[in-house]
Design a protein around this motif. Structure first.
Motif, mmCIF file in Angstrom:
data_model
loop_
_atom_site.group_PDB
_atom_site.id
_atom_site.type_symbol
_atom_site.label_atom_id
_atom_site.label_comp_id
_atom_site.label_asym_id
_atom_site.label_seq_id
_atom_site.Cartn_x
_atom_site.Cartn_y
_atom_site.Cartn_z
ATOM 1 N N THR A 1 0.817 -1.205 0.000
ATOM 2 C CA THR A 1 0.000 0.000 0.000
ATOM 3 C C THR A 1 0.854 1.259 0.000
ATOM 4 O O THR A 1 0.401 2.309 -0.397
ATOM 5 C CB THR A 1 -0.909 0.037 1.238
ATOM 6 N N SER A 2 2.120 1.169 0.439
ATOM 7 C CA SER A 2 2.907 2.400 0.527
ATOM 8 C C SER A 2 3.731 2.666 -0.735
ATOM 9 O O SER A 2 4.197 3.762 -0.953
ATOM 10 C CB SER A 2 3.831 2.360 1.738
ATOM 11 N N LEU A 3 3.919 1.658 -1.578
ATOM 12 C CA LEU A 3 4.695 1.887 -2.796
ATOM 13 C C LEU A 3 3.767 2.249 -3.940
ATOM 14 O O LEU A 3 2.849 1.486 -4.247
ATOM 15 C CB LEU A 3 5.464 0.615 -3.180
ATOM 16 N N PRO A 4 3.999 3.399 -4.594
ATOM 17 C CA PRO A 4 3.133 3.730 -5.721
ATOM 18 C C PRO A 4 3.383 2.785 -6.890
ATOM 19 O O PRO A 4 4.520 2.484 -7.201
ATOM 20 C CB PRO A 4 3.537 5.164 -6.077
ATOM 21 N N GLY A 5 2.329 2.299 -7.521
ATOM 22 C CA GLY A 5 2.503 1.478 -8.708
ATOM 23 C C GLY A 5 2.715 2.371 -9.917
ATOM 24 O O GLY A 5 2.584 3.592 -9.816
ATOM 25 N N VAL A 6 3.024 1.766 -11.065
ATOM 26 C CA VAL A 6 3.304 2.589 -12.249
ATOM 27 C C VAL A 6 2.099 3.414 -12.685
ATOM 28 O O VAL A 6 2.245 4.428 -13.341
ATOM 29 C CB VAL A 6 3.776 1.736 -13.453
ATOM 30 N N ASP A 7 0.905 2.955 -12.307
ATOM 31 C CA ASP A 7 -0.278 3.678 -12.759
ATOM 32 C C ASP A 7 -0.647 4.842 -11.839
ATOM 33 O O ASP A 7 -1.569 5.581 -12.123
ATOM 34 C CB ASP A 7 -1.477 2.710 -12.905
ATOM 35 N N ASN A 8 0.022 5.008 -10.745
ATOM 36 C CA ASN A 8 -0.297 6.180 -9.916
ATOM 37 C C ASN A 8 0.935 6.969 -9.512
ATOM 38 O O ASN A 8 1.062 7.441 -8.395
ATOM 39 C CB ASN A 8 -1.139 5.785 -8.694
ATOM 40 N N LEU A 9 1.864 7.090 -10.455
ATOM 41 C CA LEU A 9 3.042 7.918 -10.219
ATOM 42 C C LEU A 9 2.636 9.385 -10.297
ATOM 43 O O LEU A 9 1.713 9.733 -11.039
ATOM 44 C CB LEU A 9 4.106 7.634 -11.288
ATOM 45 N N ILE A 10 3.343 10.218 -9.559
ATOM 46 C CA ILE A 10 3.044 11.654 -9.640
ATOM 47 C C ILE A 10 3.451 12.201 -11.012
ATOM 48 O O ILE A 10 4.368 11.677 -11.650
ATOM 49 C CB ILE A 10 3.776 12.434 -8.523
ATOM 50 N N ALA A 11 2.752 13.244 -11.459
ATOM 51 C CA ALA A 11 3.011 13.796 -12.791
ATOM 52 C C ALA A 11 3.859 15.061 -12.737
ATOM 53 O O ALA A 11 4.406 15.495 -13.746
ATOM 54 C CB ALA A 11 1.680 14.100 -13.483
ATOM 55 N N ARG A 12 3.966 15.674 -11.557
ATOM 56 C CA ARG A 12 4.731 16.928 -11.430
ATOM 57 C C ARG A 12 5.576 16.849 -10.162
ATOM 58 O O ARG A 12 5.147 16.275 -9.151
ATOM 59 C CB ARG A 12 3.799 18.130 -11.270
ATOM 60 N N ALA A 13 6.727 17.493 -10.213
ATOM 61 C CA ALA A 13 7.614 17.488 -9.040
ATOM 62 C C ALA A 13 6.872 18.010 -7.809
ATOM 63 O O ALA A 13 7.033 17.496 -6.697
ATOM 64 C CB ALA A 13 8.854 18.341 -9.323
ATOM 65 N N ALA A 14 6.039 19.038 -8.031
ATOM 66 C CA ALA A 14 5.345 19.681 -6.909
ATOM 67 C C ALA A 14 4.417 18.717 -6.178
ATOM 68 O O ALA A 14 4.032 18.958 -5.036
ATOM 69 C CB ALA A 14 4.552 20.883 -7.416
ATOM 70 N N GLN B 1 15.725 19.664 -13.133
ATOM 71 C CA GLN B 1 15.953 20.689 -12.095
ATOM 72 C C GLN B 1 14.790 20.817 -11.096
ATOM 73 O O GLN B 1 15.020 20.844 -9.879
ATOM 74 C CB GLN B 1 16.259 22.038 -12.757
ATOM 75 N N PRO B 2 13.518 20.899 -11.568
ATOM 76 C CA PRO B 2 12.421 21.020 -10.588
ATOM 77 C C PRO B 2 12.365 19.835 -9.633
ATOM 78 O O PRO B 2 11.956 19.980 -8.477
ATOM 79 C CB PRO B 2 11.158 21.072 -11.460
ATOM 80 N N GLY B 3 12.788 18.670 -10.093
ATOM 81 C CA GLY B 3 12.796 17.493 -9.226
ATOM 82 C C GLY B 3 13.826 17.630 -8.114
ATOM 83 O O GLY B 3 13.558 17.293 -6.953
ATOM 84 N N VAL B 4 15.001 18.145 -8.462
ATOM 85 C CA VAL B 4 16.042 18.333 -7.433
ATOM 86 C C VAL B 4 15.593 19.428 -6.456
ATOM 87 O O VAL B 4 15.772 19.304 -5.231
ATOM 88 C CB VAL B 4 17.410 18.701 -8.077
ATOM 89 N N GLU B 5 14.980 20.475 -6.999
ATOM 90 C CA GLU B 5 14.473 21.546 -6.117
ATOM 91 C C GLU B 5 13.436 20.984 -5.142
ATOM 92 O O GLU B 5 13.425 21.328 -3.961
ATOM 93 C CB GLU B 5 13.856 22.680 -6.952
ATOM 94 N N ARG B 6 12.582 20.099 -5.653
ATOM 95 C CA ARG B 6 11.539 19.521 -4.802
ATOM 96 C C ARG B 6 12.172 18.679 -3.684
ATOM 97 O O ARG B 6 11.717 18.717 -2.542
ATOM 98 C CB ARG B 6 10.588 18.673 -5.660
#
Ligand code: FMN
Length: 400
Positions: A31-44, A362-367
């Motif tokens: 339940t704590s690991l996101p599967g490929v179908d619910n990955l976040i779409a933005r760093a934010a 870059q936004p990913g590292v900033e996040r």
């Protein structure tokens, strides 16, 4: 999908499974690991660095992922780095006015926004086309220290130009003094105020995970890597040198290297990659300006201690004469606080920022920096510390 996850979550928490820990744990993990179908779409959208890890895992090809993830042998040191943090807990303090908080740290006369720094990680274009430039711009945007690897995929001059401010330079000593001096002079001329000499890989290493994952990679390496493959000696910092017979480190290195180095540079000299009190005392004696307690993120000596476990004896041996930095296994702001409480001056992250880089550039590292800084702020508030000075040994307790 959401319903299924909710159901699994309830099931994992159910007292019915309390006596069957393996099933409960497996479900909790599911339940704590996101599967490929619910990955976040933005760093934010990342709620912690692991959300970015999952996206990076999807984006980065297996051979490169293996290069990032690998430890050595059976990866006991790699695990020990992480496990060490769970052996400490925070000791809270209440009724302290934490409405104003200062997380800044001064390192050799430069003020950084927080004690979290980006460790030197080689060849970052393996994770994102903008590699060290993206990491550098993120560090610059957030006011954090970046240490650049000798074997970076972008030269020290180009990274400094892109981010518009100096970085620290990590030095692989090589087995050739003339080339080493050239590297050092080049970093100094580019504006680096500090050189961190990595000493934890005197005789190579056995990285199994990278080899295993490379075998599953169906791409043709030579379509990206020029002849010479992915050898660190093909990287920009070695350009123009005859690299015949050159190795990035040397098995014959001894303490006099530090004195020789100090004679050819006015940069501050840090030693990166020690973990014993004896070596820490020798580092001070031989003129080091600082040390980094590190085991190369579990990629050097196998079955070593987690760096958080080594930190206290190094701090005791140094006796406040030089700063003690630490890295390895840091994934949460609470980890940073624990390391500071045990005497670290600054705390490095390696893989987490590469997860951000591989996920969104870059936004990913900033996040990643924003998340860890925010977690650190909350942890400081919890232990009643308004500045790094107020984080003390009393802020943590070792689990009995
Ligand atoms: C992919 C990768 C490349 C690395 N490259 C270097 C390097 O070039 N020089 C160096 O001193 N350390 C290098 N390290 C070690 C890091 O500087 C740092 O000690 C380690 O990553 C910290 O542990 P963490 O990844 O668990 O945060 C590397 C680590 C990784 C994961």
């Amino acid at each position: 999908m959401t319903d299924r996850r909710k159901f699994l979550g309830l099931l994992a928490a159910s007292p019915l499974l309390a006596g069957i820990p393996s099933i409960g744990q497996a479900l909790a993990q599911a339940t704590s690991l996101p599967g490929v179908d619910n990955l976040i779409a933005r760093a934010a959208d990342a709620l912690d660095v692991f959300d970015l890890e999952a996206v990076a895992r999807r984006n980065i090809p297996p051979a490169h992922w293996g290069f990032m993830a690998t430890g050595v042998d059976g990866e006991e040191t790699l695990k020990a780095n992480r496990e060490a943090y769970s052996r400490y807990q925070l000791r809270t303090r209440r009724f302290v006015d934490v409405s104003k908080m200062d997380m800044s740290v001064d390192l050799f006369g430069t003020k950084f926004r927080s004690p979290i720094f980006l460790c030197p990680l080689s060849a970052q274009r393996a994770f994102h086309p903008e590699g060290e430039i993206a990491s550098g711009k993120a560090a610059q945007a957030r006011g954090q220290l970046q240490v650049l690897s000798t074997v970076s995929s972008t030269s020290v001059e180009d990274v400094i130009a892109a981010r518009g401010s100096p970085v620290w330079f990590q030095l692989y000593t090589t087995n050739n003094w003339d080339i080493t001096v050239k590297l050092v002079k080049r970093a100094e001329a580019a504006g680096c105020p500090v050189v961190a000499v990595t000493v934890d890989l005197p005789a190579g290493r056995n990285t199994e995970t990278v080899t295993r994952l490379a075998r599953t990679d169906t791409r043709t390496c030579t379509s990206c890597h020029a002849a010479g493959g992915s050898s660190p000696l093909t990287r920009p910092m070695f350009a123009g040198n005859d690299i015949t017979g050159i190795s990035v480190s040397s098995p014959s290195l001894t303490w006099d290297f530090i004195k020789r180095l100090k004679d050819v540079t006015s940069m501050k000299v840090l030693i990166k990659g020690l973990d014993s009190g004896e070596d820490a005392a020798l580092a001070v004696k031989n003129g080091a300006d600082g040390v980094v307690v590190s085991n190369h993120g579990g990629r050097a000596t196998e079955t070593g201690r987690g760096t958080l476990e080594s930190l206290p004896e190094v701090v005791a041996a140094v006796r406040g004469r030089i700063p003690v930095l630490v890295d390895g296994g840091v994934r949460r702001g609470t980890d940073v606080l624990k390391a500071l409480a045990l005497g670290a001056t600054a705390v490095g992250i390696g893989r987490p920022y590469v997860w951000g880089l591989g996920a969104f550039g870059q936004p990913g590292v900033e996040r990643v920096l924003d998340l860890l800084n925010n977690e650190l702020r909350l942890a400081m508030a919890g232990v009643g510390a308004r500045s790094l000075r107020e984080i003390t040994a009393a802020s943590v307790i070792r689990k009995s």
